[in-house]
Design an enzyme around this catalytic site. Structure first.
Site, mmCIF file in Angstrom:
data_model
loop_
_atom_site.group_PDB
_atom_site.id
_atom_site.type_symbol
_atom_site.label_atom_id
_atom_site.label_comp_id
_atom_site.label_asym_id
_atom_site.label_seq_id
_atom_site.Cartn_x
_atom_site.Cartn_y
_atom_site.Cartn_z
ATOM 1 N N SER A 198 0.850 -1.203 0.000
ATOM 2 C CA SER A 198 0.000 0.000 0.000
ATOM 3 C C SER A 198 0.888 1.256 0.000
ATOM 4 O O SER A 198 1.722 1.404 -0.897
ATOM 5 C CB SER A 198 -0.938 -0.042 1.213
ATOM 6 N N ASP A 268 -18.514 -13.986 -12.233
ATOM 7 C CA ASP A 268 -17.726 -15.022 -11.559
ATOM 8 C C ASP A 268 -17.339 -16.172 -12.483
ATOM 9 O O ASP A 268 -16.252 -16.742 -12.378
ATOM 10 C CB ASP A 268 -18.518 -15.555 -10.344
ATOM 11 N N ASP A 271 -14.110 -16.965 -15.659
ATOM 12 C CA ASP A 271 -12.896 -17.788 -15.568
ATOM 13 C C ASP A 271 -13.204 -19.285 -15.592
ATOM 14 O O ASP A 271 -12.304 -20.118 -15.494
ATOM 15 C CB ASP A 271 -12.093 -17.423 -14.314
ATOM 16 N N VAL A 273 -15.299 -20.979 -13.368
ATOM 17 C CA VAL A 273 -15.720 -21.584 -12.104
ATOM 18 C C VAL A 273 -16.499 -20.583 -11.250
ATOM 19 O O VAL A 273 -16.072 -19.443 -11.086
ATOM 20 C CB VAL A 273 -14.492 -22.059 -11.280
ATOM 21 N N ASP A 275 -16.900 -19.699 -7.918
ATOM 22 C CA ASP A 275 -16.331 -19.930 -6.584
ATOM 23 C C ASP A 275 -16.257 -18.631 -5.788
ATOM 24 O O ASP A 275 -15.560 -18.545 -4.773
ATOM 25 C CB ASP A 275 -14.935 -20.565 -6.695
ATOM 26 N N ILE A 277 -14.858 -15.977 -6.758
ATOM 27 C CA ILE A 277 -13.590 -15.295 -7.037
ATOM 28 C C ILE A 277 -13.502 -15.006 -8.533
ATOM 29 O O ILE A 277 -13.608 -15.915 -9.359
ATOM 30 C CB ILE A 277 -12.403 -16.172 -6.588
ATOM 31 N N ASP A 412 -9.142 -5.782 -4.003
ATOM 32 C CA ASP A 412 -8.630 -4.697 -3.153
ATOM 33 C C ASP A 412 -9.692 -3.611 -3.021
ATOM 34 O O ASP A 412 -10.151 -3.062 -4.019
ATOM 35 C CB ASP A 412 -7.339 -4.129 -3.773
ATOM 36 N N HIS A 452 -7.218 -5.780 0.401
ATOM 37 C CA HIS A 452 -6.090 -4.841 0.410
ATOM 38 C C HIS A 452 -4.912 -5.425 1.200
ATOM 39 O O HIS A 452 -4.973 -5.503 2.432
ATOM 40 C CB HIS A 452 -6.539 -3.512 1.017
#
Ligand code: NAG
Ligand code: NAG
Ligand code: NAG
Ligand code: NAG
Ligand code: NAG
Ligand code: NAG
Ligand code: NAG
Ligand code: NAG
Ligand code: NAG
Ligand code: NAG
Ligand code: NAG
Ligand code: NAG
Length: 541
Positions: A198, A268, A271, A273, A275, A277, A412, A452
C-alpha cells in the site's frame, strides 16, 4: 626494536589464525557471546545525528512492549521469534524533523538485509514485518516514516516531515541499517531487500526511482503509485455516495448483499468456475441496470434509477477538468470490504488529512464538494514528487540489476488493482519494452480473491507478511521468491497462494492456487477448482 615487535605480533597473529582462536563470526556465536557482543556494540559510532532510544539483547519468545507508540497505530507489543540485538534510535533528518528507527539484528543471520515500509499516510512502525524478516534470517530495519500515528496533522506547515514521508525516512534508515549491519557482523550484507504494501508499496517504487542502489530486490504490494491522483480518487467517493442521510444512499447491506451477488452472477464464471472469485476483474463489465426494480418488486433487493447511477459512478474511473483519466475505476468484486471505508458515506480519512494538512493547509477543507479543482490542486502541488509514477526504472533494473516484484489483490477495496496494471503498461511504454522484456526485471502477480494487502476468500497467503506466510519457500512466498531471483537468477513464474479454512492452519487448506504474472491470466482447465493443477496461466489472445 620496532621491527622485532612487528615480527612478534605478526607471529602471534599467525599462531592465532592457525590455532583457530580468532573470534568467530558473530552470526555463528552462541547466545552468551551474542548477548555480550550486542551490549558491547556502540551504534553511535556508525550513525550520524542520532540518539539511542533502546539498546538490548532480546531472547526468542520475549514480548516487547512499545508504550510510546501513538495509539492510533494499534500496535502495543510484538512477540520476538528469534534472538536479536535491538537498536532503537532517534535519527534527525533536519533541524525540524527526525525518524524513530528500529534495527533488529538476529543472532542467526543469513547475510541479507531487509528494510520494511509503512502504510497509508501513516507513521506506524511495522514491528510484525521486522520480526518476520528476522525469523527468516534478515537483519531488518523499520521506522515511523518521520511522524507518529495514522493521521496527517503533523504535516501541517512542516515540509520536512512531508519529505521524510515521501522518501527520506526510508533512504535514511536503509543507510543507517546497512552501516549497523556491516559494523555489527564485521561484514557487509550480501544483498539488500525491501518489503512493503500500500503506502509501503509506493515507498518501494520511490526507492527504485530515486535510490536505485539501495535495494537489490523490492517487493511492493498494492502500491499507492500515482499518489496525488489516487488521493483524489479516494476523496471522490464521498461525493458520489453522499452521506447515509441522503435520499439514494446505498447501505452496506445492499453492497454486501444483492449488489455483490449480481457482480458475481455476471462475472464469476468468466474464468470457468463459480467460486466467488473473479480471476480477472478487467473482463467484468458490470451492468448495474440489471438490478433496477420491476414494478411491485420488493425494493430491498433492487435499485431505483438514482441508485443505479450511484453504483455506476462509484465503479467508474475518475476524470479531470479536460476529461483526462485521473485514476482508473474500482474493480468490481470488492464491494463487501469497500463498504467499510470508501462506500461508507464518510470522507476517506487519509485523503481528508492529505487535503487538509498538505494541499490546502486548513482544517476547514471538507470534501462534500470535492471536484476537479481539488484534483488539479493536489496534482499541481505534488510535494517532493510524492506522485511516484516513474516511466523509466532502468537505473534500478538494468544498471543495478535490481528486481521488482509487485503483487495486488484483485478484490482490493482501498486501491483498485486496475491502477497497478496501468502503471505496468506505463513503464512498459516508457521503457519501450514488451512484456517478455519487462519480465527480466519486473513481475506483477495478480492475487485473485485477495483484499487490500492481505486476507479475502481467495488463496491470499503469498508470504507478504508473517500471518500471510506458509513458510519461506520460493514457490509460495513473494519474499523468498525475490531472494531466489536476486541470488540465483531464477525468476518466479507463478506464486502459489493458500487459503486456510477460516484462515486458520489448524482447519486445513480450503484452496490453493497458482497466481499468474501479468499479462498471463488464470484459466480453469478442469478438475477440483480448489487445487492448483486445475488452473493454467494463459496469455490472452
Ligand atoms: C563464546 O563462545 C565460545 C564457544 O562456544 C565459548 O567457549 C566462550 O566461553 C564464549 N565467550 C563468552 C564471552 O561467552
Ligand atoms: C554510514 O557510515 C558512513 C561511513 O562509515 C558515514 O559517512 C555515513 O554518514 C553513515 N550514514 C548515516 C546515515 O549515518
Ligand atoms: C547531520 O546534521 C547536520 C546538521 O543538521 C547536517 O549538516 C548533516 O548533513 C547531517 N548528517 C547526516 C548524515 O544526516
Ligand atoms: C499485546 O497487544 C494486544 C493488542 O494488540 C493485547 O491484546 C495483548 O494483551 C498485549 N499483550 C501484552 C503481553 O501486553
Ligand atoms: C527525536 O528527534 C526529534 C527531531 O529531531 C526531536 O524533536 C525529539 O525530541 C527527539 N526525541 C527523542 C526521544 O530524542
Ligand atoms: C555472502 O555471500 C558469499 C558469497 O555468496 C557467501 O560465501 C557468504 O557466506 C555470504 N555471507 C553470509 C553472511 O551469508
Ligand atoms: C514521535 O514520537 C516520538 C516519541 O516516541 C517523539 O520523540 C517524536 O518527536 C514524535 N514525532 C513527531 C513528528 O511528533
Ligand atoms: C422484502 O424482503 C425482506 C427481506 O427479504 C422481507 O423482510 C420483507 O418482508 C419483504 N417485504 C415485502 C413487502 O415483501
Ligand atoms: C493525474 O491527474 C492529472 C490532473 O487531472 C492529470 O493531468 C495526469 O495525467 C494524471 N496522471 C496520471 C498518471 O493519471
Ligand atoms: C501549504 O503549505 C505548503 C508547504 O507546507 C505549500 O507548499 C503549499 O503551497 C501550501 N498550500 C496553500 C494552498 O497555501
Ligand atoms: C539515471 O541515473 C543518472 C545518473 O544519476 C541520472 O542522470 C538519470 O536521470 C537517471 N535516469 C532515470 C531515468 O532516472
Ligand atoms: C531510461 O533511462 C536510462 C538511464 O537514464 C537511459 O539510458 C535510457 O535511454 C532511458 N530509456 C528511455 C526509453 O528513455
Amino acid at each position: 626494536m620496532a621491527q622485532i615487535l612487528l615480527f612478534v605480533s605478526a607471529l602471534c597473529f599467525f599462531a592465532i589464525s592457525v590455532l583457530g582462536n580468532l573470534p568467530l563470526p558473530l552470526f555463528l556465536r552462541d547466545e552468551a557471546n551474542f548477548s555480550s557482543a550486542c551490549l558491547d556494540f556502540e551504534p553511535l559510532k556508525y550513525v550520524s545525528n542520532a540518539t539511542v532510544n533502546a539498546h538490548e539483547f532480546v531472547t526468542a519468545g520475549t514480548i516487547l512492549k512499545f508504550p510510546g507508540t501513538d495509539s492510533s497505530c494499534s500496535i502495543f507489543n510484538q512477540t520476538v521469534s528469534v534472538d536479536i540485538c535491538r537498536i532503537a534510535l532517534n535519527i534527525s533528518t533536519s533541524d525540524k524533523s527526525g525518524v524513530i528507527f528500529e534495527g533488529w539484528l538476529p543472532r542467526s543471520w543469513t547475510g541479507r538485509f531487509l528494510a520494511t515500509g509503512n502504510g497509508g499516510i501513516d507513521g506506524c512502525i511495522k514491528y510484525d514485518d521486522i520480526n518476520y524478516g528476522n525469523k527468516n534470517g534478515f537483519s531488518v530495519v523499520g521506522s515511523n516514516n518521520g511522524h507518529n500515528g495514522t493521521g496527517g496533522s503533523a504535516f501541517l506547515h512542516n515540509p520536512e516531515l512531508i519529505q521524510d514521508y515521501v522518501y527520506r525516512s526510508l533512504h535514511t534508515i536503509t543507510e543507517v541499517g546497512k552501516n549497523l549491519t556491516t559494523a555489527f557482523y564485521s561484514t557487509p550484507a550480501n544483498k539488500s531487500y525491501y518489503l512493503g504494501c500500500s503506502g509501503g508499496g509506493r515507498q518501494g517504487i520511490k526507492a527504485a526511482e530515486m535510490y536505485p542502489e539501495d535495494f537489490d530486490g523490492i517487493v511492493a504490494g498494492a502500491p499507492a503509485v500515482n499518489f496525488n491522483n489516487m488521493t483524489s480518487w479516494r476523496a471522490s467517493f464521498f461525493g458520489k455516495t453522499g452521506p447515509p442521510s441522503s435520499p439514494n444512499f446505498i447501505p452496506a447491506s445492499a453492497w454486501e448483499g444483492f449488489i455483490h451477488d449480481e457482480v458475481l452472477k455476471q462475472c464469476d464464471t468468466i474464468d470457468g468456475v463459480a467460486d466467488g472469485i473473479i480471476e480477472d476483474p478487467t473482463l467484468c463489465e458490470f451492468r448495474p441496470e440489471a438490478l433496477i426494480c420491476n414494478t411491485g418488486q420488493n425494493s430491498t433487493n433492487c435499485l431505483n434509477e438514482g441508485e443505479v447511477e450511484i453504483v455506476r459512478s462509484v465503479l467508474s474511473p475518475l476524470y479531470g477538468s479536460s476529461g483526462e483519466l485521473v485514476f482508473p475505476a474500482m474493480q468490481p468484486g470488492s464491494e463487501v470490504m469497500a463498504v467499510q471505508k470508501l462506500y461508507s458515506g464518510t470522507p476517506f480519512p487519509y485523503s481528508l488529512d492529505w487535503f487538509r494538512y498538505v494541499v490546502y493547509n486548513t482544517t476547514a477543507f471538507d470534501d462534500t464538494h470535492f471536484g476537479v479543482s481539488d484534483i488539479t490542486a493536489a496534482h499541481a502541488l505534488n510535494p517532493f514528487n510524492v506522485q511516484t509514477y516513474p516511466s523509466n526504472l532502468s537505473n534500478f533494473t538494468r544498471a543495478h540489476e535490481g528486481r521488482l516484484l509487485i503483487f495486488h489483490g484483485q478484490q482490493d477495496q482501498q486501491i483498485t488493482s486496475f491502477s497497478t496494471e496501468r502503471f505496468y503498461n506505463h513503464l512498459a511504454s516508457g521503457m519501450d519494452l514488451d512484456f517478455s522484456q519487462i519480465d527480466d526485471f519486473l513481475r506483477y502477480f495478480r492475487i485473485s480473491g485477495m483484499f487490500h494487502c492481505n486476507s479475502g476468500p481467495g488463496a491470499w497467503m503469498v508470504g507478504q507478511s508473517d500471518s500471510g506466510s506458509t513458510g519461506f519457500d520460493s514457490d509460495s512466498n513473494v519474499l523468498a521468491a525475490m531472494v531466489r531471483w536476486v541470488e540465483e537468477g531464477v525468476a518466479p513464474d507463478t506464486i502459489l497462494g493458500t487459503k486456510f479454512v477460516n484462515d486458520s492452519a489448524a482447519n486445513g487448506v480450503e484452496r490453493s492456487r497458482r497466481h499468474c504474472r501479468f499479462p498471463y491470466r488464470n484459466t480453469y482447465v478442469g478438475g477440483n477448482a480448489s487445487l492448483p493443477q486445475s488452473w493454467e496461466c494463459m496469455l490472452p489472445e
